[in-house]
Design a protein around this motif. Structure first.
Motif, PDB file in Angstrom:
ATOM      1  N   PRO A  19       0.837  -1.206   0.000  1.00 25.43           N
ATOM      2  CA  PRO A  19       0.000   0.000   0.000  1.00 25.43           C
ATOM      3  C   PRO A  19       0.867   1.250   0.000  1.00 25.43           C
ATOM      4  O   PRO A  19       1.991   1.250   0.519  1.00 25.43           O
ATOM      5  CB  PRO A  19      -0.784  -0.128   1.321  1.00 25.43           C
ATOM      6  N   ILE A  20       0.368   2.292  -0.623  1.00 22.54           N
ATOM      7  CA  ILE A  20       1.097   3.565  -0.663  1.00 22.54           C
ATOM      8  C   ILE A  20       0.453   4.507   0.350  1.00 22.54           C
ATOM      9  O   ILE A  20      -0.752   4.783   0.256  1.00 22.54           O
ATOM     10  CB  ILE A  20       1.033   4.184  -2.069  1.00 22.54           C
ATOM     11  N   PRO A  21       1.203   4.987   1.332  1.00 22.05           N
ATOM     12  CA  PRO A  21       0.631   5.939   2.297  1.00 22.05           C
ATOM     13  C   PRO A  21       0.030   7.140   1.563  1.00 22.05           C
ATOM     14  O   PRO A  21       0.616   7.622   0.585  1.00 22.05           O
ATOM     15  CB  PRO A  21       1.843   6.341   3.140  1.00 22.05           C
ATOM     16  N   PRO A  22      -1.124   7.619   2.022  1.00 23.08           N
ATOM     17  CA  PRO A  22      -1.789   8.730   1.319  1.00 23.08           C
ATOM     18  C   PRO A  22      -0.900   9.933   1.084  1.00 23.08           C
ATOM     19  O   PRO A  22      -0.970  10.572   0.023  1.00 23.08           O
ATOM     20  CB  PRO A  22      -2.958   9.071   2.257  1.00 23.08           C
ATOM     21  N   GLU A  23      -0.049  10.247   2.065  1.00 19.73           N
ATOM     22  CA  GLU A  23       0.803  11.440   1.915  1.00 19.73           C
ATOM     23  C   GLU A  23       1.882  11.253   0.845  1.00 19.73           C
ATOM     24  O   GLU A  23       2.498  12.219   0.393  1.00 19.73           O
ATOM     25  CB  GLU A  23       1.455  11.800   3.256  1.00 19.73           C
ATOM     26  N   GLU A  24       2.124   9.994   0.441  1.00 22.45           N
ATOM     27  CA  GLU A  24       3.131   9.733  -0.596  1.00 22.45           C
ATOM     28  C   GLU A  24       2.506   9.361  -1.936  1.00 22.45           C
ATOM     29  O   GLU A  24       3.207   9.216  -2.934  1.00 22.45           O
ATOM     30  CB  GLU A  24       4.049   8.587  -0.145  1.00 22.45           C
ATOM     31  N   ASP A  25       1.181   9.228  -1.926  1.00 20.31           N
ATOM     32  CA  ASP A  25       0.499   8.718  -3.122  1.00 20.31           C
ATOM     33  C   ASP A  25       0.139   9.855  -4.070  1.00 20.31           C
ATOM     34  O   ASP A  25      -1.043  10.133  -4.321  1.00 20.31           O
ATOM     35  CB  ASP A  25      -0.746   7.936  -2.703  1.00 20.31           C
ATOM     36  N   VAL A  26       1.148  10.506  -4.627  1.00 21.18           N
ATOM     37  CA  VAL A  26       0.897  11.661  -5.484  1.00 21.18           C
ATOM     38  C   VAL A  26       0.218  11.270  -6.798  1.00 21.18           C
ATOM     39  O   VAL A  26      -0.455  12.087  -7.438  1.00 21.18           O
ATOM     40  CB  VAL A  26       2.210  12.415  -5.790  1.00 21.18           C
ATOM     41  N   ALA A  27       0.385  10.009  -7.206  1.00 18.79           N
ATOM     42  CA  ALA A  27      -0.226   9.570  -8.466  1.00 18.79           C
ATOM     43  C   ALA A  27      -1.573   8.881  -8.234  1.00 18.79           C
ATOM     44  O   ALA A  27      -2.147   8.331  -9.175  1.00 18.79           O
ATOM     45  CB  ALA A  27       0.718   8.629  -9.207  1.00 18.79           C
ATOM     46  N   SER A  28      -2.059   8.889  -6.965  1.00 21.44           N
ATOM     47  CA  SER A  28      -3.382   8.321  -6.618  1.00 21.44           C
ATOM     48  C   SER A  28      -3.504   6.854  -7.037  1.00 21.44           C
ATOM     49  O   SER A  28      -4.500   6.435  -7.619  1.00 21.44           O
ATOM     50  CB  SER A  28      -4.501   9.147  -7.276  1.00 21.44           C
ATOM     51  N   LEU A  29      -2.505   6.066  -6.692  1.00 21.55           N
ATOM     52  CA  LEU A  29      -2.484   4.660  -7.083  1.00 21.55           C
ATOM     53  C   LEU A  29      -2.963   3.724  -5.973  1.00 21.55           C
ATOM     54  O   LEU A  29      -3.374   2.598  -6.244  1.00 21.55           O
ATOM     55  CB  LEU A  29      -1.059   4.259  -7.499  1.00 21.55           C
ATOM     56  N   LYS A  30      -2.840   4.142  -4.719  1.00 23.97           N
ATOM     57  CA  LYS A  30      -3.219   3.376  -3.529  1.00 23.97           C
ATOM     58  C   LYS A  30      -2.269   2.197  -3.273  1.00 23.97           C
ATOM     59  O   LYS A  30      -1.904   1.925  -2.159  1.00 23.97           O
ATOM     60  CB  LYS A  30      -4.670   2.881  -3.619  1.00 23.97           C
ATOM     61  N   ARG A  31      -1.929   1.419  -4.290  1.00 24.48           N
ATOM     62  CA  ARG A  31      -0.974   0.335  -4.139  1.00 24.48           C
ATOM     63  C   ARG A  31      -0.007   0.378  -5.314  1.00 24.48           C
ATOM     64  O   ARG A  31      -0.341   0.891  -6.385  1.00 24.48           O
ATOM     65  CB  ARG A  31      -1.658  -1.042  -4.125  1.00 24.48           C
ATOM     66  N   ARG A  32       1.151  -0.224  -5.108  1.00 26.41           N
ATOM     67  CA  ARG A  32       2.064  -0.418  -6.236  1.00 26.41           C
ATOM     68  C   ARG A  32       2.746  -1.772  -6.078  1.00 26.41           C
ATOM     69  O   ARG A  32       2.907  -2.298  -4.984  1.00 26.41           O
ATOM     70  CB  ARG A  32       3.091   0.689  -6.346  1.00 26.41           C
ATOM     71  N   GLY A  65      10.623   9.149  -8.334  1.00 22.97           N
ATOM     72  CA  GLY A  65      10.929   9.424  -6.935  1.00 22.97           C
ATOM     73  C   GLY A  65      11.354   8.186  -6.157  1.00 22.97           C
ATOM     74  O   GLY A  65      11.484   7.086  -6.712  1.00 22.97           O
ATOM     75  N   PRO A  66      11.560   8.349  -4.864  1.00 21.10           N
ATOM     76  CA  PRO A  66      12.094   7.263  -4.029  1.00 21.10           C
ATOM     77  C   PRO A  66      11.175   6.055  -3.886  1.00 21.10           C
ATOM     78  O   PRO A  66      11.650   4.964  -3.578  1.00 21.10           O
ATOM     79  CB  PRO A  66      12.321   7.949  -2.677  1.00 21.10           C
ATOM     80  N   ASP A  67       9.876   6.234  -4.120  1.00 17.12           N
ATOM     81  CA  ASP A  67       8.955   5.094  -4.020  1.00 17.12           C
ATOM     82  C   ASP A  67       8.703   4.430  -5.362  1.00 17.12           C
ATOM     83  O   ASP A  67       8.007   3.419  -5.432  1.00 17.12           O
ATOM     84  CB  ASP A  67       7.617   5.564  -3.424  1.00 17.12           C
ATOM     85  N   GLY A  68       9.241   5.031  -6.412  1.00 12.42           N
ATOM     86  CA  GLY A  68       9.099   4.425  -7.737  1.00 12.42           C
ATOM     87  C   GLY A  68      10.435   3.835  -8.183  1.00 12.42           C
ATOM     88  O   GLY A  68      10.977   2.938  -7.541  1.00 12.42           O
ATOM     89  N   PHE A  69      10.942   4.366  -9.295  1.00  9.86           N
ATOM     90  CA  PHE A  69      12.201   3.850  -9.840  1.00  9.86           C
ATOM     91  C   PHE A  69      13.421   4.604  -9.313  1.00  9.86           C
ATOM     92  O   PHE A  69      14.533   4.367  -9.806  1.00  9.86           O
ATOM     93  CB  PHE A  69      12.171   3.936 -11.372  1.00  9.86           C
ATOM     94  N   GLY A  70      13.222   5.516  -8.348  1.00 11.25           N
ATOM     95  CA  GLY A  70      14.337   6.297  -7.832  1.00 11.25           C
ATOM     96  C   GLY A  70      15.533   5.461  -7.403  1.00 11.25           C
ATOM     97  O   GLY A  70      16.663   5.692  -7.851  1.00 11.25           O
ATOM     98  N   PRO A  71      15.325   4.455  -6.521  1.00 10.80           N
ATOM     99  CA  PRO A  71      16.471   3.637  -6.084  1.00 10.80           C
ATOM    100  C   PRO A  71      17.160   2.926  -7.246  1.00 10.80           C
ATOM    101  O   PRO A  71      18.389   2.829  -7.273  1.00 10.80           O
ATOM    102  CB  PRO A  71      15.820   2.638  -5.114  1.00 10.80           C
ATOM    103  N   TYR A  72      16.384   2.443  -8.197  1.00  7.40           N
ATOM    104  CA  TYR A  72      16.971   1.755  -9.357  1.00  7.40           C
ATOM    105  C   TYR A  72      17.779   2.723 -10.214  1.00  7.40           C
ATOM    106  O   TYR A  72      18.902   2.417 -10.630  1.00  7.40           O
ATOM    107  CB  TYR A  72      15.854   1.113 -10.174  1.00  7.40           C
ATOM    108  N   LEU A  73      17.235   3.885 -10.457  1.00  3.22           N
ATOM    109  CA  LEU A  73      17.944   4.865 -11.291  1.00  3.22           C
ATOM    110  C   LEU A  73      19.235   5.318 -10.619  1.00  3.22           C
ATOM    111  O   LEU A  73      20.249   5.532 -11.294  1.00  3.22           O
ATOM    112  CB  LEU A  73      17.030   6.061 -11.575  1.00  3.22           C
ATOM    113  N   GLU A  74      19.212   5.459  -9.293  1.00  5.75           N
ATOM    114  CA  GLU A  74      20.435   5.844  -8.587  1.00  5.75           C
ATOM    115  C   GLU A  74      21.504   4.774  -8.747  1.00  5.75           C
ATOM    116  O   GLU A  74      22.682   5.077  -8.929  1.00  5.75           O
ATOM    117  CB  GLU A  74      20.128   6.075  -7.099  1.00  5.75           C
TER     118      GLU A  74
END
Length: 265
Positions: free
Chosen positions: A107-120, A245-254
């Motif tokens: 689940p994606i915390p509401p404060e981090e869910d900028v794309a309104s996905l709820k889960r990823r 960002g950090p909850d998406g592909f951020g860690p992979y891209l880094e």
């Protein structure tokens, strides 16, 4: 039995329902392999288009798509760690199913869910096009909420992992002529060459209201907003913010950047 009796009418209706159900069920089973094949070809052709290996309006048969797709290497990434996962069959991995499966998603915390996905999903496919031993193009599957629908697409980066090569959506339900303009080739052409990050490494690419002033120092980070489609435009910006960002592909891209763009281990 009387033809105008209730029992006769009921029997005829029942037989028709059974026969029609059998025909529909049989057709669904017979056509399922073809549907899956078409679905796979559609996914591949969209990846090839955003990678520049297939023209935007270029029609192609399955054999050519399969041949072109041999240039693409598919890998599975753990989005939390940014590391490759090697014990997953990339051909059978279904990312969208994973996103809906509680055991394969978070689940994606509401404060981090900028794309309104709820889960990823925990794992994601990524697609790499290498040339002369170096990464030429990286294609990421991305999605976000628009006005009416979840918009699914692919975002492609050049080998520097900062310059955008293209963005294309392959499924959405946005309003034709408004949010549906995300499919307009002229709008999509703007993405090529734009920069996703500023000089400090912060995500900077976004849609603006109106049209981009090419003389503006910020033009490299800006895309024209979709006229009359404020929520869809905001959704596209949110897509960039979340998935880079950090909850998406951020860690992979880094990890890719620290490895010279050749390896996410």
């Amino acid at each position: 039995m009387q033809r105008n009796s209730f029992v006769f009418t009921f029997l005829v209706a029942t037989v028709l329902c059974v026969v029609c159900s059998a025909i529909v069920s049989t057709a669904a089973v017979i056509l399922q392999p073809r549907q899956e094949r078409n679905k796979e070809l559609d996914r591949k052709s969209n990846i090839l288009r955003v990678a520049g290996l297939l023209g935007a309006d270029e029609a192609s048969d399955g054999a050519k798509i399969d041949e072109l797709f041999k240039q693409i290497e598919t890998k599975i990434v753990n989005l939390e760690t940014g590391e490759y996962v090697t014990d997953i069959d990339v051909d059978s991995f279904d990312q969208r199913d994973a996103a809906d499966d509680p055991e394969q998603s978070v689940p994606i915390p509401p404060e981090e869910d900028v794309a309104s996905l709820k889960r990823r999903e925990k794992l994601s496919a990524v697609y790499l096009l290498n040339q002369d031993g170096k990464l030429k193009t990286l294609i990421l599957p991305v999605y976000t909420k628009g006005l009416w629908s979840t918009m699914y697409g692919f975002l492609a980066f050049e080998g520097d992992l900062r310059t955008v090569q293209g963005l294309g959506f392959y499924q959405h339900g946005e309003t034709p002529g408004l949010g549906g303009e995300v499919d307009n080739p002229k709008w999509k052409e703007q993405w090529e060459g734009k920069l996703a990050y500023d000089d400090d490494g912060h995500i900077a690419l976004h849609l603006i209201k109106g049209t981009v002033d090419p003389s503006s120092p910020e033009a490299a980070f800006q895309i024209d907003g979709l006229s009359g489609a404020t929520i869809t435009s905001r959704g596209v910006t949110n897509l960039i913010d979340y998935w880079l960002g950090p909850d998406g592909f951020g860690p992979y891209l880094e990890k890719m950047k620290s490895g010279g763009g050749n390896d996410g281990k």
